[in-house]
Design an enzyme around this catalytic site. Sequence first.
Site, PDB file in Angstrom:
ATOM      1  N   THR A  13      73.946  34.574  65.268  1.00 34.35           N
ATOM      2  CA  THR A  13      74.687  34.015  64.127  1.00 34.35           C
ATOM      3  C   THR A  13      73.742  33.402  63.095  1.00 34.35           C
ATOM      4  OG1 THR A  13      76.429  33.437  65.702  1.00 34.35           O
ATOM      5  CG2 THR A  13      76.562  32.435  63.514  1.00 34.35           C
ATOM      6  N   ARG A  51      77.141  43.641  68.336  1.00 31.98           N
ATOM      7  CA  ARG A  51      76.579  42.284  68.277  1.00 31.98           C
ATOM      8  C   ARG A  51      75.063  42.306  68.479  1.00 31.98           C
ATOM      9  NH1 ARG A  51      80.344  38.188  67.591  1.00 31.98           N
ATOM     10  NH2 ARG A  51      79.002  36.597  68.516  1.00 31.98           N
ATOM     11  N   TYR A  84      89.950  33.545  60.392  1.00 30.25           N
ATOM     12  CA  TYR A  84      89.055  32.570  61.037  1.00 30.25           C
ATOM     13  C   TYR A  84      89.839  31.402  61.655  1.00 30.25           C
ATOM     14  CZ  TYR A  84      84.716  34.790  59.484  1.00 30.25           C
ATOM     15  OH  TYR A  84      83.661  35.654  59.325  1.00 30.25           O
ATOM     16  N   PHE A 116      82.690  23.619  59.330  1.00 28.39           N
ATOM     17  CA  PHE A 116      82.310  24.619  58.329  1.00 28.39           C
ATOM     18  C   PHE A 116      83.472  25.509  57.894  1.00 28.39           C
ATOM     19  CE2 PHE A 116      81.195  26.341  62.564  1.00 28.39           C
ATOM     20  CZ  PHE A 116      81.928  27.517  62.571  1.00 28.39           C
ATOM     21  N   GLU A 136      91.711  41.963  65.512  1.00 33.20           N
ATOM     22  CA  GLU A 136      91.097  41.973  64.180  1.00 33.20           C
ATOM     23  C   GLU A 136      91.300  43.321  63.478  1.00 33.20           C
ATOM     24  OE1 GLU A 136      87.722  38.654  65.414  1.00 33.20           O
ATOM     25  OE2 GLU A 136      87.054  40.683  64.954  1.00 33.20           O
ATOM     26  N   ARG A 160      71.001  40.672  60.779  1.00 28.64           N
ATOM     27  CA  ARG A 160      70.910  39.292  60.277  1.00 28.64           C
ATOM     28  C   ARG A 160      69.457  38.870  60.059  1.00 28.64           C
ATOM     29  NH1 ARG A 160      75.945  37.192  64.000  1.00 28.64           N
ATOM     30  NH2 ARG A 160      77.553  37.235  62.382  1.00 28.64           N
ATOM     31  N   ASN A 215      75.673  35.240  56.486  1.00 27.55           N
ATOM     32  CA  ASN A 215      74.886  35.998  57.467  1.00 27.55           C
ATOM     33  C   ASN A 215      75.250  37.489  57.503  1.00 27.55           C
ATOM     34  OD1 ASN A 215      77.311  35.704  58.757  1.00 27.55           O
ATOM     35  ND2 ASN A 215      76.500  34.677  60.569  1.00 27.55           N
TER      36      ASN A 215
HETATM   37  P1  ATP Z   1      81.088  36.373  63.224  1.00 30.27           P
HETATM   38  O1  ATP Z   1      82.328  35.812  63.877  1.00 30.27           O
HETATM   39  O2  ATP Z   1      81.087  36.234  61.710  1.00 30.27           O
HETATM   40  O3  ATP Z   1      80.728  37.740  63.695  1.00 30.27           O
HETATM   41  P2  ATP Z   1      79.548  34.888  65.073  1.00 30.27           P
HETATM   42  O4  ATP Z   1      80.539  35.328  66.097  1.00 30.27           O
HETATM   43  O5  ATP Z   1      78.095  35.153  65.311  1.00 30.27           O
HETATM   44  O6  ATP Z   1      79.860  35.487  63.678  1.00 30.27           O
HETATM   45  P3  ATP Z   1      81.021  32.413  64.948  1.00 30.27           P
HETATM   46  O7  ATP Z   1      80.628  31.271  65.820  1.00 30.27           O
HETATM   47  O8  ATP Z   1      82.219  33.205  65.300  1.00 30.27           O
HETATM   48  O9  ATP Z   1      79.723  33.352  64.783  1.00 30.27           O
HETATM   49  O10 ATP Z   1      81.154  31.853  63.478  1.00 30.27           O
HETATM   50  C1  ATP Z   1      81.855  32.608  62.503  1.00 30.27           C
HETATM   51  C2  ATP Z   1      81.100  32.520  61.200  1.00 30.27           C
HETATM   52  O11 ATP Z   1      81.127  31.180  60.745  1.00 30.27           O
HETATM   53  C3  ATP Z   1      79.608  32.850  61.278  1.00 30.27           C
HETATM   54  O12 ATP Z   1      79.325  34.231  61.198  1.00 30.27           O
HETATM   55  C4  ATP Z   1      79.083  32.129  60.071  1.00 30.27           C
HETATM   56  O13 ATP Z   1      79.337  32.876  58.875  1.00 30.27           O
HETATM   57  C5  ATP Z   1      79.933  30.875  60.070  1.00 30.27           C
HETATM   58  N1  ATP Z   1      79.281  29.772  60.785  1.00 30.27           N
HETATM   59  C6  ATP Z   1      79.125  29.638  62.119  1.00 30.27           C
HETATM   60  N2  ATP Z   1      78.485  28.522  62.441  1.00 30.27           N
HETATM   61  C7  ATP Z   1      78.221  27.897  61.251  1.00 30.27           C
HETATM   62  C8  ATP Z   1      77.575  26.688  60.874  1.00 30.27           C
HETATM   63  N3  ATP Z   1      77.074  25.857  61.791  1.00 30.27           N
HETATM   64  N4  ATP Z   1      77.491  26.404  59.555  1.00 30.27           N
HETATM   65  C9  ATP Z   1      78.017  27.223  58.622  1.00 30.27           C
HETATM   66  N5  ATP Z   1      78.639  28.368  58.905  1.00 30.27           N
HETATM   67  C10 ATP Z   1      78.742  28.724  60.197  1.00 30.27           C
HETATM   68 MG    MG Z   2      82.638  35.130  65.844  1.00 30.44          MG
END
Ligand code: ATP
Ligand code: MG
Length: 140
Positions: free
Chosen positions: A93, A87, A51, A59, A128, A104, A114
């Site tokens: 998300t 997706r 990450y 977060f 990844e 989700r 999620n």
């Molecule tokens: P992922 O990368 O897990 O597939 P995503 O691409 O939909 O999800 P990202 O913006 O990449 O979302 O965020 C990565 C992860 O960080 C999210 O899946 C969630 O678990 C966490 N996350 C994102 N936004 C928030 C937030 N505002 N508060 C808490 N956790 C968050």
């Molecule tokens: Mg993501």
Amino acid sequence: MATERTFSIIKPDATRRNLTGAVTKMLEDGGLRVVASKRIHMTREQAEGFYGVHRERPFFNDLCTFMTSGPVVVQVLEGENAVARNREIMGATNPENADEGTIRKVHAESIEANSVHGSDSLENAKIEIDYFFKPEEIVG
Ligand code: ATP
Ligand code: MG
């Protein structure tokens, strides 16, 4: 249409509730094929590296704590337009914004917990997949 590979994680909130099969079935029913899969307990170092793009986000620390709070299932998914398709199947998300019938919407507990991760581009999918799998662990 192109056959692609994408990277998926079934997150700790889902493994804790014994949803590995239910989530995988939704991926398979959506047209994706699991060509690699393993259950691991991520180290803090692995989660922080994975990450890394979110390092400056508020977060980030909580997210890494959550992702290391229990086992996850890392998978490589293959199919037509697999990155975008995955997706779609996952949904937004924030589960409150996710479409009906998405993983989700059906299973996620919160924006953080999620249930699934999916790569957001073909380029990131390759990075990844390489982060978690050796080539010989992927059997198409
Ligand atoms: P992922 O990368 O897990 O597939 P995503 O691409 O939909 O999800 P990202 O913006 O990449 O979302 O965020 C990565 C992860 O960080 C999210 O899946 C969630 O678990 C966490 N996350 C994102 N936004 C928030 C937030 N505002 N508060 C808490 N956790 C968050
Ligand atoms: Mg993501």
